[in-house]
Write an enzyme that holds these catalytic residues in place. Structure first.
Site, PDB file in Angstrom:
ATOM      1  CB  SER A 217       6.362   5.101  13.854  1.00  0.00           C
ATOM      2  OG  SER A 217       6.167   6.256  14.649  1.00  0.00           O
TER       3      SER A 217
ATOM      4  CB  THR B 150       5.474   0.499  12.484  1.00  0.00           C
ATOM      5  OG1 THR B 150       4.424  -0.280  11.896  1.00  0.00           O
ATOM      6  CG2 THR B 150       5.422   1.915  11.962  1.00  0.00           C
TER       7      THR B 150
ATOM      8  NE  ARG C 195      -2.200  -1.835   3.251  1.00  0.00           N
ATOM      9  CZ  ARG C 195      -2.533  -3.114   3.399  1.00  0.00           C
ATOM     10  NH1 ARG C 195      -3.616  -3.577   2.818  1.00  0.00           N
ATOM     11  NH2 ARG C 195      -1.812  -3.934   4.124  1.00  0.00           N
ATOM     12  CG  MET C 196       2.506   3.046   3.470  1.00  0.00           C
ATOM     13  SD  MET C 196       1.868   4.711   3.210  1.00  0.00           S
ATOM     14  CE  MET C 196       3.373   5.679   3.223  1.00  0.00           C
TER      15      MET C 196
ATOM     16  CE  LYS D 205      -0.370  -0.351  12.383  1.00  0.00           C
ATOM     17  NZ  LYS D 205       0.858  -0.297  11.593  1.00  0.00           N
TER      18      LYS D 205
ATOM     19  CG  HIS E 195      -3.870   1.745  11.836  1.00  0.00           C
ATOM     20  ND1 HIS E 195      -3.592   2.090  13.131  1.00  0.00           N
ATOM     21  CD2 HIS E 195      -3.126   2.575  11.052  1.00  0.00           C
ATOM     22  CE1 HIS E 195      -2.705   3.091  13.138  1.00  0.00           C
ATOM     23  NE2 HIS E 195      -2.400   3.402  11.890  1.00  0.00           N
ATOM     24  CG  HIS E 196      -5.373  -0.786   6.883  1.00  0.00           C
ATOM     25  ND1 HIS E 196      -4.728  -1.974   6.660  1.00  0.00           N
ATOM     26  CD2 HIS E 196      -4.399   0.146   7.052  1.00  0.00           C
ATOM     27  CE1 HIS E 196      -3.419  -1.764   6.676  1.00  0.00           C
ATOM     28  NE2 HIS E 196      -3.200  -0.477   6.920  1.00  0.00           N
TER      29      HIS E 196
HETATM   30  N1  LIG Z   1       5.960   5.591   8.709  1.00  0.00           N
HETATM   31  C1  LIG Z   1       4.759   5.853   8.179  1.00  0.00           C
HETATM   32  O1  LIG Z   1       4.380   7.024   7.973  1.00  0.00           O
HETATM   33  C2  LIG Z   1       3.885   4.694   7.809  1.00  0.00           C
HETATM   34  C3  LIG Z   1       2.641   4.905   7.193  1.00  0.00           C
HETATM   35  C4  LIG Z   1       1.892   3.800   6.809  1.00  0.00           C
HETATM   36  C5  LIG Z   1       2.395   2.518   7.046  1.00  0.00           C
HETATM   37  N2  LIG Z   1       3.585   2.360   7.666  1.00  0.00           N
HETATM   38  C6  LIG Z   1       4.187   1.044   7.898  1.00  0.00           C
HETATM   39  O2  LIG Z   1       4.772   0.620   6.678  1.00  0.00           O
HETATM   40  C7  LIG Z   1       4.763  -0.815   6.614  1.00  0.00           C
HETATM   41  C8  LIG Z   1       4.060  -1.251   5.331  1.00  0.00           C
HETATM   42  O3  LIG Z   1       2.696  -0.841   5.380  1.00  0.00           O
HETATM   43  P1  LIG Z   1       1.703  -1.157   4.176  1.00  0.00           P
HETATM   44  O4  LIG Z   1       0.349  -0.736   4.607  1.00  0.00           O
HETATM   45  O5  LIG Z   1       2.265  -0.603   2.924  1.00  0.00           O
HETATM   46  O6  LIG Z   1       1.793  -2.748   4.183  1.00  0.00           O
HETATM   47  P2  LIG Z   1       1.573  -3.773   2.966  1.00  0.00           P
HETATM   48  O7  LIG Z   1       0.546  -3.239   2.022  1.00  0.00           O
HETATM   49  O8  LIG Z   1       1.381  -5.112   3.589  1.00  0.00           O
HETATM   50  O9  LIG Z   1       2.962  -3.732   2.213  1.00  0.00           O
HETATM   51  C9  LIG Z   1       4.145  -4.270   2.728  1.00  0.00           C
HETATM   52  C10 LIG Z   1       4.912  -4.895   1.590  1.00  0.00           C
HETATM   53  O10 LIG Z   1       6.165  -5.331   2.114  1.00  0.00           O
HETATM   54  C11 LIG Z   1       6.482  -6.603   1.592  1.00  0.00           C
HETATM   55  N3  LIG Z   1       7.003  -7.434   2.697  1.00  0.00           N
HETATM   56  C12 LIG Z   1       6.316  -7.961   3.720  1.00  0.00           C
HETATM   57  N4  LIG Z   1       7.144  -8.635   4.545  1.00  0.00           N
HETATM   58  C13 LIG Z   1       8.387  -8.503   4.031  1.00  0.00           C
HETATM   59  C14 LIG Z   1       9.655  -8.969   4.414  1.00  0.00           C
HETATM   60  N5  LIG Z   1       9.839  -9.715   5.498  1.00  0.00           N
HETATM   61  N6  LIG Z   1      10.699  -8.643   3.646  1.00  0.00           N
HETATM   62  C15 LIG Z   1      10.526  -7.902   2.557  1.00  0.00           C
HETATM   63  N7  LIG Z   1       9.359  -7.442   2.132  1.00  0.00           N
HETATM   64  C16 LIG Z   1       8.295  -7.741   2.861  1.00  0.00           C
HETATM   65  C17 LIG Z   1       5.211  -7.190   1.000  1.00  0.00           C
HETATM   66  O11 LIG Z   1       5.389  -7.399  -0.356  1.00  0.00           O
HETATM   67  P3  LIG Z   1       5.728  -8.828  -0.986  1.00  0.00           P
HETATM   68  O12 LIG Z   1       4.886  -9.828  -0.234  1.00  0.00           O
HETATM   69  O13 LIG Z   1       5.405  -8.634  -2.391  1.00  0.00           O
HETATM   70  O14 LIG Z   1       7.169  -8.951  -0.719  1.00  0.00           O
HETATM   71  C18 LIG Z   1       4.171  -6.097   1.055  1.00  0.00           C
HETATM   72  O15 LIG Z   1       3.638  -5.771  -0.213  1.00  0.00           O
HETATM   73  C19 LIG Z   1       4.044  -1.273   7.891  1.00  0.00           C
HETATM   74  O16 LIG Z   1       5.014  -1.580   8.862  1.00  0.00           O
HETATM   75  C20 LIG Z   1       3.241  -0.050   8.303  1.00  0.00           C
HETATM   76  O17 LIG Z   1       2.971   0.006   9.680  1.00  0.00           O
HETATM   77  C21 LIG Z   1       4.343   3.418   8.042  1.00  0.00           C
END
Ligand SMILES: NC(=O)c1ccc[n+]([C@@H]2O[C@H](COP(=O)([O-])OP(=O)(O)OC[C@H]3O[C@@H](n4cnc5c(N)ncnc54)[C@H](OP(=O)(O)O)[C@@H]3O)[C@@H](O)[C@H]2O)c1
Length: 258
Positions: free
Chosen positions: A112, A89, A13-14, A148, A144-145
């Site tokens: 975060s 996070t 998503r991000m 998460k 959150h959604h």
């Molecule tokens: N700092 C901020 O402002 C902020 C804002 C929003 C979210 N976040 C954080 O950002 C992270 C991602 O959020 P999201 O909503 O984008 O999640 P998401 O949609 O699940 O995307 C995460 C991506 O990372 C990959 N992934 C998962 N586990 C992995 C691993 N062990 N090694 C490498 N790649 C991996 C997955 O892709 P594949 O399965 O294709 O590899 C997945 O598409 C979360 O920790 C969330 O809490 C931070």
């Protein structure tokens, strides 16, 4: 010419939005790392060896993946002399320690929450600490959604740390259930709600017998986070090793270069 940027978690998503924003900001070329083959043209590379191979010497890795990728991420940055912008996070204390040790050699921005509103709230929270001395109860609520993975959110943790100070040992309670679940003096409730497509909603609640104070932030869409990532990448590119926060990035962006 600056080395290309690699987005780890690029299909998420991000990750998708961050990649677009970096290209739009003229910071391209921007490569993406994901663990699976995708129909959307993102290279099916993985973390670890492949992340290391994808990032150029002195490049930047922007990470929005999962805390379990921490070791691979740090190893890639150390091996290639790369910089890190980490939005992921849910890191354990051991994973945070690993990041702190790596920061002796690697420049990294760890946040975060990259939204401006949350950063402004983080700045004002130490001044609200006085409510503890005034005897107010304090609880945190985050929504959150449904997809998460980690709970409570990294932002909820950061808000409480800013409010209470890093060394606070106030016991945390996550949800309450049972016939005898009364609030104990000094405890901090931290409650995680997961539903629908909620992008990110945080509230800190303070109450005495007669007053309720709420500090609330709602991210209306993910652009709230993405807009902070671009300045963080610009910031980290020419930074000495160290662990920087989004507040460091904002302070720097506010000061015009000489
Ligand atoms: N700092 C901020 O402002 C902020 C804002 C929003 C979210 N976040 C954080 O950002 C992270 C991602 O959020 P999201 O909503 O984008 O999640 P998401 O949609 O699940 O995307 C995460 C991506 O990372 C990959 N992934 C998962 N586990 C992995 C691993 N062990 N090694 C490498 N790649 C991996 C997955 O892709 P594949 O399965 O294709 O590899 C997945 O598409 C979360 O920790 C969330 O809490 C931070």
């Amino acid at each position: 010419v600056d080395a290309p940027i690699v987005v780890n978690g690029a299909a998420g998503r991000m990750g998708r939005l961050v990649r677009e924003a970096l290209v739009e900001a003229g910071l391209g070329p921007v490569a993406g790392c994901t663990r699976r083959t995708r129909a959307d043209g993102i290279a099916p590379t993985s973390t670890g060896g492949d992340l290391r191979a994808t990032v150029a010497v002195g490049g930047v890795i922007v990470d929005f993946s999962h805390a379990s990728a921490t070791e691979d991420l740090v190893a890639a940055a150390e091996a290639r002399g790369a910089r890190l912008v980490i939005g992921t996070t849910g890191q354990s204390e051991a994973q945070l320690d690993r990041l702190r040790r790596a920061a002796e050699r690697v420049a990294m921005v760890l946040s975060s929450n990259f939204s401006l509103g949350i950063q402004r709230i983080l700045q004002l929270l130490p001044a609200m600490r006085v409510l503890l001395e005034d005897g107010f109860d304090i609880e945190g609520l985050e929504m959150h959604h449904r997809a998460k993975r980690d709970a409570p959110s990294g932002t909820a943790r950061a808000l409480l740390e800013a409010l209470l100070g890093g060394s606070s040992t106030a016991p945390r309670v996550h949800g309450r259930v049972g016939a005898e679940s009364r609030r104990q003096a000094g405890e901090i409730g931290v409650h995680s709600v997961r539903l629908g497509g909620v992008v990110g909603d945080h509230a800190l609640l303070f109450a005495s017998d007669h007053e309720l104070v709420e500090i609330r932030h709602r991210a209306l869409d993910r652009a709230a986070f993405v807009s902070g990532v671009v300045p963080a990448v610009r910031f980290v590119r020419d930074r000495a090793p160290g662990m920087y926060s989004m507040l460091d990035v904002m302070r720097d962006a506010a000061v015009p270069s000489p």
